[in-house]
Design an enzyme around this catalytic site. Sequence first.
Site, PDB file in Angstrom:
ATOM      1  N   CYS A   2       0.828  -1.206   0.000  1.00 22.68           N
ATOM      2  CA  CYS A   2       0.000   0.000   0.000  1.00 22.68           C
ATOM      3  C   CYS A   2       0.862   1.255   0.000  1.00 22.68           C
ATOM      4  O   CYS A   2       1.954   1.274   0.548  1.00 22.68           O
ATOM      5  CB  CYS A   2      -0.868   0.030   1.246  1.00 22.68           C
ATOM      6  N   ARG A  27       5.318   0.592  -6.093  1.00 24.31           N
ATOM      7  CA  ARG A  27       5.228  -0.269  -4.907  1.00 24.31           C
ATOM      8  C   ARG A  27       4.300  -1.457  -5.148  1.00 24.31           C
ATOM      9  O   ARG A  27       4.331  -2.431  -4.415  1.00 24.31           O
ATOM     10  CB  ARG A  27       4.697   0.534  -3.720  1.00 24.31           C
ATOM     11  N   TRP A  75      -2.805  -2.623  -1.762  1.00 26.15           N
ATOM     12  CA  TRP A  75      -2.285  -3.923  -2.190  1.00 26.15           C
ATOM     13  C   TRP A  75      -2.961  -4.919  -1.255  1.00 26.15           C
ATOM     14  O   TRP A  75      -2.656  -4.962  -0.063  1.00 26.15           O
ATOM     15  CB  TRP A  75      -0.760  -3.944  -2.035  1.00 26.15           C
ATOM     16  N   ASN A 101      -1.717   1.746   5.764  1.00 18.75           N
ATOM     17  CA  ASN A 101      -0.749   0.806   5.199  1.00 18.75           C
ATOM     18  C   ASN A 101      -0.310  -0.099   6.340  1.00 18.75           C
ATOM     19  O   ASN A 101       0.177   0.386   7.354  1.00 18.75           O
ATOM     20  CB  ASN A 101       0.448   1.609   4.639  1.00 18.75           C
ATOM     21  N   GLY A 102      -0.505  -1.413   6.189  1.00 15.99           N
ATOM     22  CA  GLY A 102      -0.119  -2.342   7.259  1.00 15.99           C
ATOM     23  C   GLY A 102      -1.192  -3.403   7.456  1.00 15.99           C
ATOM     24  O   GLY A 102      -2.093  -3.541   6.623  1.00 15.99           O
ATOM     25  N   GLU A 483      19.925 -15.098  -8.527  1.00 15.91           N
ATOM     26  CA  GLU A 483      19.449 -13.743  -8.803  1.00 15.91           C
ATOM     27  C   GLU A 483      18.877 -13.663 -10.225  1.00 15.91           C
ATOM     28  O   GLU A 483      17.824 -13.068 -10.448  1.00 15.91           O
ATOM     29  CB  GLU A 483      20.600 -12.740  -8.579  1.00 15.91           C
ATOM     30  N   LYS A 487      14.994 -12.752 -11.266  1.00 14.93           N
ATOM     31  CA  LYS A 487      14.616 -11.674 -12.207  1.00 14.93           C
ATOM     32  C   LYS A 487      13.651 -12.227 -13.263  1.00 14.93           C
ATOM     33  O   LYS A 487      12.657 -11.588 -13.597  1.00 14.93           O
ATOM     34  CB  LYS A 487      15.835 -11.065 -12.921  1.00 14.93           C
ATOM     35  N   GLU A 490      10.200 -12.891 -11.692  1.00 21.62           N
ATOM     36  CA  GLU A 490       9.479 -11.666 -11.317  1.00 21.62           C
ATOM     37  C   GLU A 490       8.842 -10.962 -12.500  1.00 21.62           C
ATOM     38  O   GLU A 490       7.697 -10.555 -12.434  1.00 21.62           O
ATOM     39  CB  GLU A 490      10.468 -10.661 -10.701  1.00 21.62           C
ATOM     40  N   HIS A 506      21.265 -34.766  -9.267  1.00 18.50           N
ATOM     41  CA  HIS A 506      20.641 -35.407  -8.104  1.00 18.50           C
ATOM     42  C   HIS A 506      19.118 -35.255  -8.132  1.00 18.50           C
ATOM     43  O   HIS A 506      18.461 -35.371  -7.096  1.00 18.50           O
ATOM     44  CB  HIS A 506      21.229 -34.829  -6.808  1.00 18.50           C
ATOM     45  N   LYS A 607       7.135  -3.139  -4.379  1.00 11.17           N
ATOM     46  CA  LYS A 607       8.529  -2.721  -4.244  1.00 11.17           C
ATOM     47  C   LYS A 607       9.009  -2.837  -2.806  1.00 11.17           C
ATOM     48  O   LYS A 607      10.070  -3.369  -2.536  1.00 11.17           O
ATOM     49  CB  LYS A 607       8.681  -1.280  -4.747  1.00 11.17           C
TER      50      LYS A 607
END
Length: 612
Positions: A2, A27, A75, A101-102, A483, A487, A490, A506, A607
């Site tokens: 949010c 965000r 969000w 927000n929270g 990494e 990417k 995402e 394995h 974000k």
Amino acid sequence: MCGIVGYIGTKKAVPVLINGLLSLEYRGYDSAGLAVLNNDNSLKIVKDMGRVKKLQDNSELESLTGSIGIAHTRWATRGMPSKINSHPHTDNNNTFTVVHNGIIENYDELKSFIEKKGYALHSETDTELIPNLIHYFYNKNTKKGVLFAVTEALKKLEGSYALEITSPLLKDEIIVVKKDSPVVIGVGKNENYIASDIPAILSYTKDFYFMEDYEIAEVKKDSITFYNYDLNIIEKEIKNIEWDAIASEKNGYDDYMLKEIYEQPTAIRETIGTSFNKEGNINLPLNSLDVNKYNKIYIVACGTAMHAGIATKYIFEKFTQIPCEVDMASEFRYRNPLINEKTLCIFISQSGETADTIAALKLAKKSGSTTLSIVNVIGSSITRISDFVLYTHAGPEIAVASTKAYTCQVTLLTILALFISEKLGLSNTADFEKLKNDLNQLPDKIKYILDNCDKVKNIANQIYQDKNMFFIGRINDYAVAMEGSLKVKEITYIHSEAYAAGELKHGPIALIEDGVSVIGIITNPSISSKTLSNLDEVVTRGANIILISNQDIDINSSNINEESIVKIPDCSSLISPVLSVIPLQLLAYHIAKCKKLDVDKPRNLAKSVTVE
Ligand code: M6R
């Protein structure tokens, strides 16, 4: 997560609020809304699911002419994305309006409390409890005023919240509250701004108050007063932020992510520049760090920041001779880690607001460990809690997929490891000098990769319709594989996995069949033949190989096609993640572009992950 924006001043609030929400889009969110107190003291709310652009085009905004307003991008956490669940929320009597927000953790308990008092909740959100609680306490003791009612309501809340509260009763002010979710107040002339993140209001002011947990602010157009929950006044200092508002815009690039990828030479040069003195000696603000007392180093972070930790673990162990473990903050905080005053806990965070990292940091502080954080956002929550702070100088990172923050983190962690090594008297080695020299060459070498990256775009064109991908490497090449794989996940939504190259056989090799892309990273000459053999093993099972390497690969003997080899400049294998990750960032970027996806705002992601 949010986003919150607020304005109080002499201008019309709506354009400021919309601009702020647009700057916070990175965000991640699913709904947007705002509330404005008009000059006739009527409070109007406009909100809906969807983009800020949709809110901006809503004709109802025309009737919102006042100069006091609060706004929000949601969000979804509790309750699906929907108009009714969007913020702002009001109490049953439309007296108090809140954006939040929270997460309120004792929702069930508070829901039954407030319902027993005769209030009905109309949305599925936890936020709607808050204006109703304020109303209840206000009604109970009207004489004590709104601020008192707010504190009574806050005492009931468990969880995290950054709140803006407006009401026709609060004719000339907005109340702001913070606990475990970020919020800053920007100071203007005869106007003040509120936002969950600096870039949202950076074009209006560079003077900020950073609110701490359990603080309340009474924001008027010409004054800001801070209180604790007992309503005692707190004195706070204004901080000046040097970030350039233009630097947080796209500057001619199609997307923030691409701009940020191309900013890496400068960002790393700045990060190195601020860590060395004119004589070329490492110079970090860590004078009182007693390096001799530690027998263990923990690096704790989330996502990409954690990958930066994994990539540098080997540097810490080699140069400090202290065992180093890397952990996900979300695990560390709940697994009773063996840490004490002899442990140096290093936290890494671009935003400085990641909820899990903050919780892990608080746990480490409680245990008596020394806490040292590597953060990009100046004044963020993590910087205010840690014993020591080092800043990466990446500048504002807006794209959800982290790029320049990662390379700056790896660079700064490397410098930190060398700093500790020097203090421990372990720096008198050729490897130490070589690594120091290699660090200084990173910006030019990254620039070389960026100037010669057409091959990566071609590769992306060939593989963008893939359904699965594997990234493999050994030691810190494996860290880069993780990494690169993150990417791709995402921003391209292609399923991808990172494996230590030796682990493939394995189990995961069972998934290799004709056409599956396997991206190998090879930068360590002492083990390159091992990873090459692993690549040969998958080639014979039909895989399509892409190789990122600083070695001269003998193509004939390795079955790998020249067009699929991306050669990067040579450097010490210890610091190679800063270089080898660049083609992988670009690969993910170009795949996402081929798939016509929104690279800066990938679905479901935020974000700053300010909730657990
Ligand atoms: O702000 P932080 O560095 O603490 O964020 C940690 C992760 O949420 C972040 O790195 C995330 O994994 C990125 N979206 C990766 O690109």
